[in-house]
Design a protein around this motif. Structure first.
Motif, PDB file in Angstrom:
ATOM      1  N   SER A 139      -0.800  -0.958  17.633  1.00 54.40           N
ATOM      2  CA  SER A 139       0.230  -1.464  18.537  1.00 54.40           C
ATOM      3  C   SER A 139       1.011  -2.575  17.839  1.00 54.40           C
ATOM      4  O   SER A 139       0.488  -3.257  16.954  1.00 54.40           O
ATOM      5  CB  SER A 139      -0.390  -1.969  19.837  1.00 54.40           C
ATOM      6  OG  SER A 139      -1.278  -3.035  19.576  1.00 54.40           O
ATOM      7  N   PHE A 140       2.262  -2.710  18.257  1.00 56.02           N
ATOM      8  CA  PHE A 140       3.182  -3.612  17.575  1.00 56.02           C
ATOM      9  C   PHE A 140       3.685  -4.676  18.535  1.00 56.02           C
ATOM     10  O   PHE A 140       4.010  -4.382  19.673  1.00 56.02           O
ATOM     11  CB  PHE A 140       4.373  -2.817  17.023  1.00 56.02           C
ATOM     12  CG  PHE A 140       3.953  -1.769  16.021  1.00 56.02           C
ATOM     13  CD1 PHE A 140       3.836  -2.090  14.680  1.00 56.02           C
ATOM     14  CD2 PHE A 140       3.646  -0.478  16.433  1.00 56.02           C
ATOM     15  CE1 PHE A 140       3.433  -1.131  13.756  1.00 56.02           C
ATOM     16  CE2 PHE A 140       3.248   0.481  15.511  1.00 56.02           C
ATOM     17  CZ  PHE A 140       3.142   0.154  14.167  1.00 56.02           C
ATOM     18  N   ASP A 141       3.717  -5.913  18.057  1.00 56.50           N
ATOM     19  CA  ASP A 141       4.243  -7.026  18.850  1.00 56.50           C
ATOM     20  C   ASP A 141       5.416  -7.623  18.065  1.00 56.50           C
ATOM     21  O   ASP A 141       5.232  -8.534  17.253  1.00 56.50           O
ATOM     22  CB  ASP A 141       3.134  -8.072  19.050  1.00 56.50           C
ATOM     23  CG  ASP A 141       3.590  -9.251  19.886  1.00 56.50           C
ATOM     24  OD1 ASP A 141       4.817  -9.434  20.066  1.00 56.50           O
ATOM     25  OD2 ASP A 141       2.711 -10.007  20.351  1.00 56.50           O
ATOM     26  N   PRO A 142       6.624  -7.086  18.286  1.00 56.25           N
ATOM     27  CA  PRO A 142       7.760  -7.514  17.466  1.00 56.25           C
ATOM     28  C   PRO A 142       8.139  -8.971  17.677  1.00 56.25           C
ATOM     29  O   PRO A 142       8.676  -9.604  16.765  1.00 56.25           O
ATOM     30  CB  PRO A 142       8.893  -6.568  17.888  1.00 56.25           C
ATOM     31  CG  PRO A 142       8.444  -5.905  19.135  1.00 56.25           C
ATOM     32  CD  PRO A 142       6.957  -6.010  19.225  1.00 56.25           C
ATOM     33  N   GLY A 143       7.880  -9.528  18.865  1.00 53.80           N
ATOM     34  CA  GLY A 143       8.224 -10.931  19.106  1.00 53.80           C
ATOM     35  C   GLY A 143       7.432 -11.890  18.240  1.00 53.80           C
ATOM     36  O   GLY A 143       7.920 -12.946  17.843  1.00 53.80           O
ATOM     37  N   ARG A 144       6.177 -11.526  17.974  1.00 51.83           N
ATOM     38  CA  ARG A 144       5.335 -12.358  17.108  1.00 51.83           C
ATOM     39  C   ARG A 144       5.236 -11.803  15.690  1.00 51.83           C
ATOM     40  O   ARG A 144       4.689 -12.432  14.815  1.00 51.83           O
ATOM     41  CB  ARG A 144       3.926 -12.452  17.691  1.00 51.83           C
ATOM     42  CG  ARG A 144       3.851 -13.186  19.018  1.00 51.83           C
ATOM     43  CD  ARG A 144       2.382 -13.408  19.411  1.00 51.83           C
ATOM     44  NE  ARG A 144       2.272 -14.192  20.628  1.00 51.83           N
ATOM     45  CZ  ARG A 144       2.318 -13.678  21.851  1.00 51.83           C
ATOM     46  NH1 ARG A 144       2.454 -12.381  22.018  1.00 51.83           N
ATOM     47  NH2 ARG A 144       2.223 -14.462  22.911  1.00 51.83           N
ATOM     48  N   ARG A 145       5.684 -10.571  15.534  1.00 47.19           N
ATOM     49  CA  ARG A 145       5.504  -9.833  14.264  1.00 47.19           C
ATOM     50  C   ARG A 145       4.025  -9.648  13.923  1.00 47.19           C
ATOM     51  O   ARG A 145       3.592  -9.877  12.780  1.00 47.19           O
ATOM     52  CB  ARG A 145       6.293 -10.481  13.122  1.00 47.19           C
ATOM     53  CG  ARG A 145       7.805 -10.273  13.319  1.00 47.19           C
ATOM     54  CD  ARG A 145       8.562 -10.303  12.030  1.00 47.19           C
ATOM     55  NE  ARG A 145       9.915  -9.728  12.205  1.00 47.19           N
ATOM     56  CZ  ARG A 145      10.770  -9.531  11.227  1.00 47.19           C
ATOM     57  NH1 ARG A 145      10.456  -9.852   9.999  1.00 47.19           N
ATOM     58  NH2 ARG A 145      11.957  -8.999  11.466  1.00 47.19           N
ATOM     59  N   HIS A 146       3.261  -9.239  14.933  1.00 50.12           N
ATOM     60  CA  HIS A 146       1.852  -8.898  14.740  1.00 50.12           C
ATOM     61  C   HIS A 146       1.686  -7.385  14.854  1.00 50.12           C
ATOM     62  O   HIS A 146       2.360  -6.748  15.673  1.00 50.12           O
ATOM     63  CB  HIS A 146       0.976  -9.546  15.820  1.00 50.12           C
ATOM     64  CG  HIS A 146       0.933 -11.036  15.756  1.00 50.12           C
ATOM     65  ND1 HIS A 146       0.235 -11.798  16.658  1.00 50.12           N
ATOM     66  CD2 HIS A 146       1.492 -11.912  14.886  1.00 50.12           C
ATOM     67  CE1 HIS A 146       0.368 -13.073  16.357  1.00 50.12           C
ATOM     68  NE2 HIS A 146       1.127 -13.174  15.292  1.00 50.12           N
ATOM     69  N   VAL A 147       0.769  -6.862  14.070  1.00 50.43           N
ATOM     70  CA  VAL A 147       0.426  -5.437  14.124  1.00 50.43           C
ATOM     71  C   VAL A 147      -1.081  -5.346  14.319  1.00 50.43           C
ATOM     72  O   VAL A 147      -1.846  -5.901  13.526  1.00 50.43           O
ATOM     73  CB  VAL A 147       0.811  -4.733  12.807  1.00 50.43           C
ATOM     74  CG1 VAL A 147       0.363  -3.279  12.838  1.00 50.43           C
ATOM     75  CG2 VAL A 147       2.303  -4.836  12.553  1.00 50.43           C
ATOM     76  N   THR A 148      -1.518  -4.670  15.380  1.00 54.30           N
ATOM     77  CA  THR A 148      -2.946  -4.593  15.688  1.00 54.30           C
ATOM     78  C   THR A 148      -3.410  -3.150  15.630  1.00 54.30           C
ATOM     79  O   THR A 148      -2.892  -2.297  16.352  1.00 54.30           O
ATOM     80  CB  THR A 148      -3.222  -5.159  17.095  1.00 54.30           C
ATOM     81  OG1 THR A 148      -2.784  -6.521  17.122  1.00 54.30           O
ATOM     82  CG2 THR A 148      -4.712  -5.105  17.428  1.00 54.30           C
ATOM     83  N   THR A 149      -4.384  -2.874  14.768  1.00 53.72           N
ATOM     84  CA  THR A 149      -4.935  -1.528  14.629  1.00 53.72           C
ATOM     85  C   THR A 149      -6.405  -1.544  15.031  1.00 53.72           C
ATOM     86  O   THR A 149      -7.180  -2.398  14.579  1.00 53.72           O
ATOM     87  CB  THR A 149      -4.810  -1.034  13.172  1.00 53.72           C
ATOM     88  OG1 THR A 149      -3.439  -1.080  12.784  1.00 53.72           O
ATOM     89  CG2 THR A 149      -5.338   0.391  13.032  1.00 53.72           C
ATOM     90  N   ARG A 150      -6.763  -0.613  15.906  1.00 54.18           N
ATOM     91  CA  ARG A 150      -8.151  -0.476  16.324  1.00 54.18           C
ATOM     92  C   ARG A 150      -8.908   0.324  15.269  1.00 54.18           C
ATOM     93  O   ARG A 150      -8.494   1.421  14.884  1.00 54.18           O
ATOM     94  CB  ARG A 150      -8.191   0.231  17.681  1.00 54.18           C
ATOM     95  CG  ARG A 150      -9.532   0.274  18.345  1.00 54.18           C
ATOM     96  CD  ARG A 150      -9.403   0.491  19.854  1.00 54.18           C
ATOM     97  NE  ARG A 150      -8.934  -0.696  20.558  1.00 54.18           N
ATOM     98  CZ  ARG A 150      -9.693  -1.777  20.787  1.00 54.18           C
ATOM     99  NH1 ARG A 150     -10.947  -1.815  20.381  1.00 54.18           N
ATOM    100  NH2 ARG A 150      -9.206  -2.807  21.433  1.00 54.18           N
TER     101      ARG A 150
END
Ligand SMILES: [Mn+2]
Length: 290
Positions: free
Chosen positions: A237-248
């Protein structure tokens, strides 16, 4: 070993010479705008690549040095491949900038006294996180570290390489340096999609702790092009506001936090803030050389 008291741990991605961006984020987290004194509950881990690319690498190093001098044990510094350009012995890459001698001396000093390390562990009530610059690949975890079961043990094994005859392993390259994908690429060089995340896809259930890293990302935030295989992207999943990328990955997470500030920045980004967390940096104190 250093453990800060539990509180907010803000993990900062690659700053890349952007001293104003760093200052703004620290103040947003509650640091005093004049003294930069941290609020009581705040500790920072920075995952390396403080320098190069942006407007003021020397200014970033001076700011970090000042914070660490004024407030010991509130800022934990990891080494990135850009810091490693100034350490021995490491693989060099072509880069158009060179730091001034004061900056270079500071980085070397941090490295030899253990004030800049390959890894830190972050302990939370929900589990442990390993913080490295580029992430710990499955191949490196298994073959070079003998498969540690906790982030604290992994950080301990990585940091113990420094100053030993295994130190060159810390700088083991990957595809970004050699062009050849390596599922055992090292923690300063692994490419996020093709090496770090791909390496754990054989059996995701064996990754024993979560990870946070900078260095590269499975998305190009400007073009929105994806840089990973589909089985990775379906778990991401992508959080463009923080520029974080989270992979399970199995029951754990891999969070990429490199904001890719580039030369000019000018967009939203944020550190990853873990709550009720404390930082453990094995080998940071008493390594006995330098
Ligand atoms: Mn990097």
């Amino acid at each position: 070993m250093t453990a800060a008291r539990p509180g907010r741990v803000a993990v900062f991605g690659d700053i890349g010479g952007h001293v104003d961006e760093l200052y703004t984020e620290l103040v947003r987290l509650g640091a005093d705008p004049d003294s930069l004194d941290f609020p009581d509950d705040l500790t920072v881990v920075q995952v390396g690549d403080l320098v190069h690319r942006g407007p003021d690498s020397a200014g970033v190093l001076q700011l970090v040095h000042q914070i660490r001098t004024d407030q010991p044990d509130r800022w934990f510094q990891l080494a990135g491949n850009h810091e490693a350009q100034y350490l021995e012995p490491t693989p060099r890459f072509d880069w158009p900038e060179t730091l001034d001698s004061e900056s270079t001396d500071l980085l070397r000093h941090w490295w030899v006294i253990g004030a800049m390390t390959p890894a830190a562990a972050i302990v939370t009530p929900e589990g442990e996180w390993l913080a490295t610059h580029a992430g710990l690949t499955e191949g490196f975890w298994k073959r070079s570290l003998s498969g540690p079961a906790s982030a604290t043990e992994a950080a301990e094994a990585l940091n113990a390489m420094v100053g030993s005859d295994r130190e060159p392993l810390v700088f083991r390259a990957g595809s970004m340096l050699t062009g050849a994908v390596d599922l055992a690429a090292g923690p300063l060089w692994a490419e996020a999609g093709s090496e770090l995340l791909a390496s754990w896809q054989g059996d995701p259930s064996i990754m024993p702790f979560s990870q946070v890293h900078g260095h590269s990302s499975v998305i190009d935030w400007r073009s929105h092009r994806f840089l990973a295989e589909s089985r990775t992207l379906t778990r991401t999943s992508f959080d463009p506001g923080r520029r974080h990328v989270t992979t399970r990955v199995g029951s754990q997470l891999v969070v990429g936090i490199d904001p890719v500030l580039g030369r000019r920045a000018g967009f939203g980004w944020a550190p990853l803030v873990l709550q009720r967390a404390s930082v453990v940096v094995p080998g940071r104190i008493g390594r006995g050389h330098g």
